[in-house]
Design a protein around this motif. Sequence first.
Motif, PDB file in Angstrom:
ATOM      1  N   MET A 197       0.830  -1.211   0.000  1.00 44.14           N
ATOM      2  CA  MET A 197       0.000   0.000   0.000  1.00 44.14           C
ATOM      3  C   MET A 197       0.858   1.253   0.000  1.00 44.14           C
ATOM      4  O   MET A 197       0.589   2.213  -0.719  1.00 44.14           O
ATOM      5  N   MET A 198       1.921   1.255   0.815  1.00 43.62           N
ATOM      6  CA  MET A 198       2.777   2.430   0.905  1.00 43.62           C
ATOM      7  C   MET A 198       3.503   2.687  -0.411  1.00 43.62           C
ATOM      8  O   MET A 198       3.689   3.838  -0.806  1.00 43.62           O
ATOM      9  N   LYS A 199       3.891   1.593  -1.099  1.00 40.58           N
ATOM     10  CA  LYS A 199       4.571   1.764  -2.371  1.00 40.58           C
ATOM     11  C   LYS A 199       3.627   2.377  -3.402  1.00 40.58           C
ATOM     12  O   LYS A 199       4.016   3.284  -4.161  1.00 40.58           O
ATOM     13  N   LEU A 200       2.394   1.897  -3.425  1.00 38.22           N
ATOM     14  CA  LEU A 200       1.414   2.440  -4.350  1.00 38.22           C
ATOM     15  C   LEU A 200       1.092   3.893  -4.021  1.00 38.22           C
ATOM     16  O   LEU A 200       0.959   4.740  -4.907  1.00 38.22           O
ATOM     17  N   LEU A 201       1.003   4.176  -2.727  1.00 37.88           N
ATOM     18  CA  LEU A 201       0.741   5.553  -2.294  1.00 37.88           C
ATOM     19  C   LEU A 201       1.887   6.469  -2.694  1.00 37.88           C
ATOM     20  O   LEU A 201       1.682   7.622  -3.096  1.00 37.88           O
ATOM     21  N   SER A 202       3.121   5.956  -2.608  1.00 37.30           N
ATOM     22  CA  SER A 202       4.286   6.742  -2.993  1.00 37.30           C
ATOM     23  C   SER A 202       4.268   7.047  -4.487  1.00 37.30           C
ATOM     24  O   SER A 202       4.591   8.173  -4.908  1.00 37.30           O
ATOM     25  N   VAL A 203       3.869   6.059  -5.290  1.00 35.44           N
ATOM     26  CA  VAL A 203       3.788   6.269  -6.736  1.00 35.44           C
ATOM     27  C   VAL A 203       2.724   7.299  -7.061  1.00 35.44           C
ATOM     28  O   VAL A 203       2.933   8.192  -7.905  1.00 35.44           O
ATOM     29  N   LEU A 204       1.574   7.205  -6.413  1.00 34.13           N
ATOM     30  CA  LEU A 204       0.500   8.175  -6.632  1.00 34.13           C
ATOM     31  C   LEU A 204       0.933   9.581  -6.218  1.00 34.13           C
ATOM     32  O   LEU A 204       0.627  10.559  -6.893  1.00 34.13           O
ATOM     33  N   PHE A 205       1.650   9.656  -5.118  1.00 35.68           N
ATOM     34  CA  PHE A 205       2.127  10.955  -4.631  1.00 35.68           C
ATOM     35  C   PHE A 205       3.068  11.595  -5.648  1.00 35.68           C
ATOM     36  O   PHE A 205       2.950  12.788  -5.980  1.00 35.68           O
ATOM     37  N   LYS A 206       4.021  10.818  -6.176  1.00 33.40           N
ATOM     38  CA  LYS A 206       4.952  11.343  -7.175  1.00 33.40           C
ATOM     39  C   LYS A 206       4.210  11.775  -8.436  1.00 33.40           C
ATOM     40  O   LYS A 206       4.552  12.788  -9.062  1.00 33.40           O
ATOM     41  N   LYS A 207       3.195  10.992  -8.809  1.00 39.06           N
ATOM     42  CA  LYS A 207       2.402  11.337  -9.985  1.00 39.06           C
ATOM     43  C   LYS A 207       1.677  12.661  -9.783  1.00 39.06           C
ATOM     44  O   LYS A 207       1.646  13.519 -10.676  1.00 39.06           O
ATOM     45  N   GLU A 208       1.093  12.873  -8.588  1.00 37.75           N
ATOM     46  CA  GLU A 208       0.367  14.112  -8.309  1.00 37.75           C
ATOM     47  C   GLU A 208       1.314  15.312  -8.262  1.00 37.75           C
ATOM     48  O   GLU A 208       0.985  16.392  -8.775  1.00 37.75           O
ATOM     49  N   VAL A 209       2.484  15.129  -7.672  1.00 37.39           N
ATOM     50  CA  VAL A 209       3.464  16.219  -7.621  1.00 37.39           C
ATOM     51  C   VAL A 209       3.930  16.590  -9.021  1.00 37.39           C
ATOM     52  O   VAL A 209       4.058  17.777  -9.369  1.00 37.39           O
ATOM     53  N   LEU A 210       4.165  15.576  -9.858  1.00 34.41           N
ATOM     54  CA  LEU A 210       4.610  15.828 -11.226  1.00 34.41           C
ATOM     55  C   LEU A 210       3.526  16.541 -12.029  1.00 34.41           C
ATOM     56  O   LEU A 210       3.807  17.502 -12.758  1.00 34.41           O
ATOM     57  N   ASP A 211       2.283  16.083 -11.884  1.00 34.65           N
ATOM     58  CA  ASP A 211       1.181  16.739 -12.598  1.00 34.65           C
ATOM     59  C   ASP A 211       1.014  18.185 -12.154  1.00 34.65           C
ATOM     60  O   ASP A 211       0.775  19.078 -12.979  1.00 34.65           O
ATOM     61  N   ALA A 212       1.116  18.403 -10.844  1.00 34.27           N
ATOM     62  CA  ALA A 212       0.946  19.766 -10.323  1.00 34.27           C
ATOM     63  C   ALA A 212       2.075  20.681 -10.773  1.00 34.27           C
ATOM     64  O   ALA A 212       1.847  21.849 -11.107  1.00 34.27           O
ATOM     65  N   SER A 213       3.304  20.156 -10.807  1.00 36.06           N
ATOM     66  CA  SER A 213       4.456  20.989 -11.184  1.00 36.06           C
ATOM     67  C   SER A 213       4.412  21.393 -12.650  1.00 36.06           C
ATOM     68  O   SER A 213       5.046  22.382 -13.047  1.00 36.06           O
ATOM     69  N   ARG A 214       3.675  20.651 -13.475  1.00 33.75           N
ATOM     70  CA  ARG A 214       3.562  21.012 -14.886  1.00 33.75           C
ATOM     71  C   ARG A 214       2.717  22.265 -15.088  1.00 33.75           C
ATOM     72  O   ARG A 214       2.896  22.988 -16.068  1.00 33.75           O
ATOM     73  N   ASP A 215       1.805  22.518 -14.153  1.00 37.19           N
ATOM     74  CA  ASP A 215       0.971  23.716 -14.240  1.00 37.19           C
ATOM     75  C   ASP A 215       1.712  24.869 -13.571  1.00 37.19           C
ATOM     76  O   ASP A 215       1.466  25.211 -12.422  1.00 37.19           O
ATOM     77  N   LYS A 216       2.637  25.457 -14.306  1.00 37.41           N
ATOM     78  CA  LYS A 216       3.525  26.477 -13.725  1.00 37.41           C
ATOM     79  C   LYS A 216       2.760  27.725 -13.280  1.00 37.41           C
ATOM     80  O   LYS A 216       3.155  28.390 -12.316  1.00 37.41           O
ATOM     81  N   ARG A 217       1.687  28.050 -13.968  1.00 36.03           N
ATOM     82  CA  ARG A 217       0.936  29.248 -13.580  1.00 36.03           C
ATOM     83  C   ARG A 217       0.302  29.084 -12.208  1.00 36.03           C
ATOM     84  O   ARG A 217       0.334  30.000 -11.372  1.00 36.03           O
ATOM     85  N   SER A 218      -0.281  27.926 -11.959  1.00 37.78           N
ATOM     86  CA  SER A 218      -0.904  27.676 -10.653  1.00 37.78           C
ATOM     87  C   SER A 218       0.143  27.636  -9.555  1.00 37.78           C
ATOM     88  O   SER A 218      -0.075  28.140  -8.447  1.00 37.78           O
ATOM     89  N   VAL A 219       1.296  27.023  -9.858  1.00 39.51           N
ATOM     90  CA  VAL A 219       2.365  26.945  -8.865  1.00 39.51           C
ATOM     91  C   VAL A 219       2.867  28.338  -8.517  1.00 39.51           C
ATOM     92  O   VAL A 219       2.988  28.708  -7.344  1.00 39.51           O
ATOM     93  N   MET A 220       3.149  29.158  -9.525  1.00 41.76           N
ATOM     94  CA  MET A 220       3.706  30.480  -9.293  1.00 41.76           C
ATOM     95  C   MET A 220       2.684  31.425  -8.674  1.00 41.76           C
ATOM     96  O   MET A 220       3.061  32.339  -7.924  1.00 41.76           O
ATOM     97  N   ALA A 221       1.401  31.211  -8.963  1.00 39.12           N
ATOM     98  CA  ALA A 221       0.376  32.069  -8.356  1.00 39.12           C
ATOM     99  C   ALA A 221       0.423  31.977  -6.847  1.00 39.12           C
ATOM    100  O   ALA A 221       0.262  32.982  -6.132  1.00 39.12           O
ATOM    101  N   GLY A 222       0.630  30.764  -6.327  1.00 39.86           N
ATOM    102  CA  GLY A 222       0.740  30.604  -4.884  1.00 39.86           C
ATOM    103  C   GLY A 222       2.065  31.085  -4.340  1.00 39.86           C
ATOM    104  O   GLY A 222       2.129  31.682  -3.266  1.00 39.86           O
ATOM    105  N   LEU A 223       3.136  30.848  -5.084  1.00 36.93           N
ATOM    106  CA  LEU A 223       4.463  31.239  -4.601  1.00 36.93           C
ATOM    107  C   LEU A 223       4.663  32.745  -4.664  1.00 36.93           C
ATOM    108  O   LEU A 223       5.447  33.298  -3.884  1.00 36.93           O
ATOM    109  N   TYR A 224       3.975  33.419  -5.570  1.00 32.44           N
ATOM    110  CA  TYR A 224       4.052  34.887  -5.606  1.00 32.44           C
ATOM    111  C   TYR A 224       3.572  35.481  -4.288  1.00 32.44           C
ATOM    112  O   TYR A 224       4.100  36.493  -3.814  1.00 32.44           O
ATOM    113  N   TYR A 225       2.538  34.856  -3.705  1.00 28.22           N
ATOM    114  CA  TYR A 225       2.044  35.333  -2.409  1.00 28.22           C
ATOM    115  C   TYR A 225       3.130  35.191  -1.348  1.00 28.22           C
ATOM    116  O   TYR A 225       3.360  36.109  -0.546  1.00 28.22           O
ATOM    117  N   ALA A 226       3.809  34.045  -1.342  1.00 29.72           N
ATOM    118  CA  ALA A 226       4.850  33.798  -0.343  1.00 29.72           C
ATOM    119  C   ALA A 226       6.030  34.743  -0.513  1.00 29.72           C
ATOM    120  O   ALA A 226       6.665  35.145   0.467  1.00 29.72           O
TER     121      ALA A 226
END
Length: 378
Positions: A1-30
């Motif tokens: 289960m943990m291995k599958l969860l780790s794969v899903l986590f990496k997949k979600e991080v990779l998908d999110a990092s591809r959307d640079k506008r959404s990522v930078m919108a939050g980081l601009y606030y910081a």
Amino acid sequence: MMKLLSVLFKKEVLDASRDKRSVMAGLYYAIGTPIIMCLLFSVMLKQFASPEDLKITIKNAEQAPNLVQYLESKEIVHGTGEDVKDIVLEISDDFAEKMSEGRPATVTVIADKSNDKLRKSISRLERSLARYNSEVASLRLLARGVDPTLMRAVDVQVHDQATPDSKGGMFLGIATLSIVLTLFYAAMNLAIDTSAGERERNSIALLLSHPISTLQIVLAKSGAIATFSMLGLALILVVSKFAYGMVPWEQLGFSVNLSIEFMLFCFVIGLPIALMSASLQVFVSFMAKSFKEAQTYVTMVLFVPMGLSMVTTYDIATDVVQWLPIAAQQYAMIEFIKGNDIPVAQLALSTLVTLGLFGVFSYLSSRMLKSEKVVFGL
């Protein structure tokens, strides 16, 4: 289960990092928030240390040259032009005569106290007149052989035990507000996109076609969102450390230092908040039927943590709220900056409650994903 969860986590991080506008919108606030706040702090400190001349209209100034000279020493002058405030100090025609006779002389302050822009200036003028009145009264008593100290029934002496660091901590109560809110706003767009956005793109339905439990999907998404929230926290702490160092706190005897220990402390207590924030935003986004509706709902829900944080910042009902999530963590930050003892009991309880809310929201979101109405936005 943990291995599958780790794969899903990496997949979600990779998908999110591809959307640079959404990522930078939050980081601009910081990145931008501490810089803007430090600019405001610099302006405020400059005004406190060297207030600008208050230009008012003084009528019959020739009747009270000593009073006019005293006001000028307090940077309150008779002015002309556009910079003159709508404040009139009218000195009575018999002012000099009554002062020479030792009788009360009349001065009238004419201004609109309902005007918020004038209220501070009016108070400044009234305080200066009160001090002048006190000094003249003391001189009159001395002239008559009376000790002015007889008028003081109690000699109040204040021994301030605050250290330069604690004074800085009091002033930075507002800054901790931005640090806490970063955990909610740094990844808000990603949270909406990875839930309501993927549902509109039918990515959720495709993901559910695999032999994966809904709880694993929710935990992976929440973990990815929390990762970007912690990235925002790291950015705002690093930027704040350098930005606050450029503010001239020494003008008011402040000493502000965001130490490495404080930054690590924020990381430790910020992780449960980041997880809870991520699960909350995913849960609210799945409740909405569209991406735009999710944006509205999430924005409205985030007023709750903002309110708890502001209550702590401005010390409103602190004894009550310091046991609640978010407020307790921010209260601990403020005490850490001041150099006081950390409220361990409140911090421990609020952390457990925060992690409990993370579990509750994750479970509810996983239950929602088992409904076709939620998956297809019906």
